[in-house]
Structure formats: C-alpha cells, structure tokens
Write an enzyme that holds these catalytic residues in place. Sequence first.
Site, short mmCIF file in Angstrom:
data_model
loop_
_atom_site.label_atom_id
_atom_site.label_comp_id
_atom_site.label_asym_id
_atom_site.label_seq_id
_atom_site.Cartn_x
_atom_site.Cartn_y
_atom_site.Cartn_z
N GLU A 267 -37.96 1.40 65.06
CA GLU A 267 -38.19 2.84 64.78
C GLU A 267 -38.11 3.63 66.08
O GLU A 267 -37.65 4.78 66.09
CB GLU A 267 -39.53 3.05 64.08
N HIS A 270 -34.63 4.70 66.55
CA HIS A 270 -34.32 5.89 65.75
C HIS A 270 -34.92 7.14 66.43
O HIS A 270 -34.29 8.19 66.49
CB HIS A 270 -34.94 5.78 64.35
N GLU A 296 -28.53 3.91 62.65
CA GLU A 296 -28.99 2.53 62.57
C GLU A 296 -28.54 1.74 63.80
O GLU A 296 -29.23 0.81 64.23
CB GLU A 296 -28.47 1.91 61.28
#
Length: 502
Positions: A267, A270, A296
Amino acid sequence: MNNTERLFKKLLEQLKNAAKFYYAFDLLEWDQLIKMPPGGAKGRAEIYAAVNTEGFKLLTSDKMGEILKKLKGNVENLNPEKQLLIKRINAIYQRLKVVPPDLMKAFNEAKSRACTIWTEAKKKSDFSIFQPALKDLVGFMHQFAELYGYEKNPYDGLLPSFEPGITTEDLKKIINPLLKELIPFVRSLIEQPNKPDEKILKGHFSERLQRKLSLEALKVIGYNFNKGRLDIAPHPCTAAVGPEDVRLATRFVLKDLAPALFASIHEGGHGLYEQGKDPLLRWVKLDTDYSLGLHESQSLMWENIVGRSLSFWKFFYPKLQNIFPRFRNIALKDFYRAINTVKPSLIRIDTDEVTYNLHVILRFEIEEALIKGEIKVKDLPELWNKKMKEYLGVVPKNDAEGVLQDIHWSLGCFGYFPTYMLGNLYAAQLFATAKREIPELEEEIAKGNLSVFLEWLRMKVHRFGLIYEGPELIREVTGESPTLKFWLDYIKEKYSKIYDIS
Ligand code: ZN
C-alpha cells in the site's frame, strides 16, 4: 493568456469541482472501512449516491463537453503534459457519455444487490446462490461492451475502464508464452527438496510491534506521514482522500509476521505514487479509466522487487531484529528465503509473486469467454476447478475457496484482473530500466539509500503516471512496449538462486 490557455484553465476548474466530490466519496469509503460503526451502514448508500452523482454530473456536464470541443485541434501551444491531460479527460468524457443514465442507474442497483448476495453465497460456499445475480451483471457487461465499442473482441470494449491502451490480443501475446514458461518452472521449484523454511515467520507477533515494523518500513521507502497515515482495515487499501492526504491501511495477522509487513509496503507503493503526482494534477481526481496496471506496478515494485530483495534486507534486517529479537538467531539468508517461499495456493491474495500471475490468467480466461458468450455462468465452478488443477496443481474443496473468492465480479468489475498481471510486468520492466540508468542502484538499496530509486520513480513515473495509458508510459520510459521478458528473467534468476536450481 491566450485563448487556449484560458480554456485549459477552465478545464482545470471544472476538473477541480468534480474532484472535490470524488475526494469526498473516497473519504466516505475510507470512513466506512476504518471508522464507521456497523449501524452506520444504513443510509450510507444514499449519501454515496448523492456525492458520486454530483461528481459525475460535473465530469460529464455540457460545459465540460464544450470546453473539450473548443480545445480539440487547438492544443499545439500547450506543453506535452497539458496536451496529455486533455487527451485523457477527453477519452474519459466520451466513455462516460456513451452510457445512458438509466442503464447506469440499473447497473449500480444490480451491483449493490450482487454484492450482498455474493457475501451470503461465499459464507454458505454455494455458487448457485450467486449465479442469477452474476448472470445479470454479465448481461450488463454485454450491453456496455456494445456501447463502448470494439473492433474484434467485446472484451476490448471493457478493458479501457481499467487499462486503456491494451487489447485482448496484446494480453494473449503475453499470456501464452507466460503459461508455457512458468508452469514447468513452478513445478521445478515445488520438486526441489531444499525448500525455504517458512515456519520461522510464524509464532506470536503483537500488533503493537508489527505496527512499529510497518511504520519503520514505510518511513524508509519515503512515504510522507505528514500527508498520510496508517490504519487497520479488513483488507489492506490506499485512499487518496484529498490532494495532500493519501491514507494507507493494513491488516495484522498475529501468528504470522509477513502479511501485515508486505501489505503495508504494498500500500505504501500505491501511496508514494499518489503522493508523487505533479502539482498540475492536484485537483485531477480520476476514479475511472486510468491505468490500474501502472498503479499496481508501483505497489508490487516496492512490495516484491524491492521489499523481498536481498539488498533491502541487508540493511533492514537489523531493524527487524531490534523490534523482534527472536530473529537474532536466524540468519539473513534463511529469513530471505522464507519470505520468498513459492507454494501454489488456492487463494490469490495469499499467494507468492511467482504463482500470482497464474491466478490472474485463470480469471482473465474465464471473463473473456463469458463476455464472448463462449461459456455460461452456470459452468463457472467446474471450469474454475479444472483450470486451477491445470495451472497450479491444486483444487478448491468448495466454492468459497474457488470461484467465489474474489469480490470483483460482484462489483461489476470485468476487465480488472489483467491489470494485476500487467502491474507485475510493468514493475519488472521499469526496475530493469532503473538499474540500467542507475548502475549502483542495488548497492544503494543495500545501504538503505532508497531515495535514489524513489527520485527516479518520481521523475519517470509518478509525476504524470495517472494520465498516461500504461503501455504509452512504459514505452516512453523503457524504450519498449510492455513485454513478458523482464518479469520472466527476474523471476527465473531470483528463484533459481533461492531454490538452488542450476
Ligand atoms: Zn495493489
């Protein structure tokens, strides 16, 4: 300011007006996942619908259409990034406009029903409960594919919602050789007697200390906590809830050290991507039609290519040993092998980076056949199990472990899964390019100097990644169209060493 610049400024204003609603929508979703009491769910759907509708209205307004029309063919004196933004917004506008509002409303209602039914079907592990709802959604997909348009394959009509710039044919050109190369390679890993000892990652790890470890890892990769935070959620996620507010959530498993740590780094990848966007895009909040493959690629890059590399652990292992002293008795090599164990599993989200793409391909093949009308919804469980056996050598005991495991179809997301595979491919291709351009990259990582790499990503990927088509950006940065080569080389080289295959 000339006329084109004035129009461009108007476009940004209109995007900003829409973005305020989309940021608010994501904040509501974040709240539902992280903070909302169970009773709060009642009524929430109506709030969502209201906020989302306002954003949608602004993005698809006639005013927006007029600005885009006036800008058309009139952009030469704007810089390339501004031109790119106009191109992207125009593509999104055209796609959003093509679906009649009544159809979209009916689809949103069908999704919301399907989601509830899927939850029940999964709990009871009974596909037949979900079957009619899924059939409905596939019906909507047929309609959308026709409305969006395609040349050869109706699946091509759906792909751009998640990965513009790629076709089913492009995907097959990657998938066919991938299956041919990867299946025997995985088999050779499984047959190796000298396997990593995964048990060293099991035991009891308190939430407090795991959190400390995740925070430390996020700090070293460069995630900015002044403009973000880390929370706990049932499934890890990243939420950009404001231009300067990108939040992460992870999930702690007390008896296993790996899941929370790698989910946090994932995460974090991201988050870095969202935190690194150019100021021009501050108020550009696209909740549709941008490259999920690129997004991604950033999470998988940090989670796997960096986060599971020996270079990273050369400097990070002592930090882990400080937090969990039991690892002082475990050699770095054994730890490194353990976090890179390859084991075909039934559940996609619990899998390793080698077999992950096989899970994705299985879903892609089923989706494409469904959308082309070559198979029926009722045949799914059997087909699923057959492919699991063929690709991974394991067969689910029941529907919950098999065809019902992912939420995506109940959310009406068809064409989404390939972006996971593309993320892996893009990540490997970008990393190979970074190594070529920064020859000392791995040594710098081993010293804990990750900013060298982050700076590279900021310049090449993060600034305008959100408005590029995936293949377009990959070509520009790496000099080549997306290809399987880099990922396959990376996997084979890394895992041949770990598993002592000569
Ligand atoms: Zn992700």
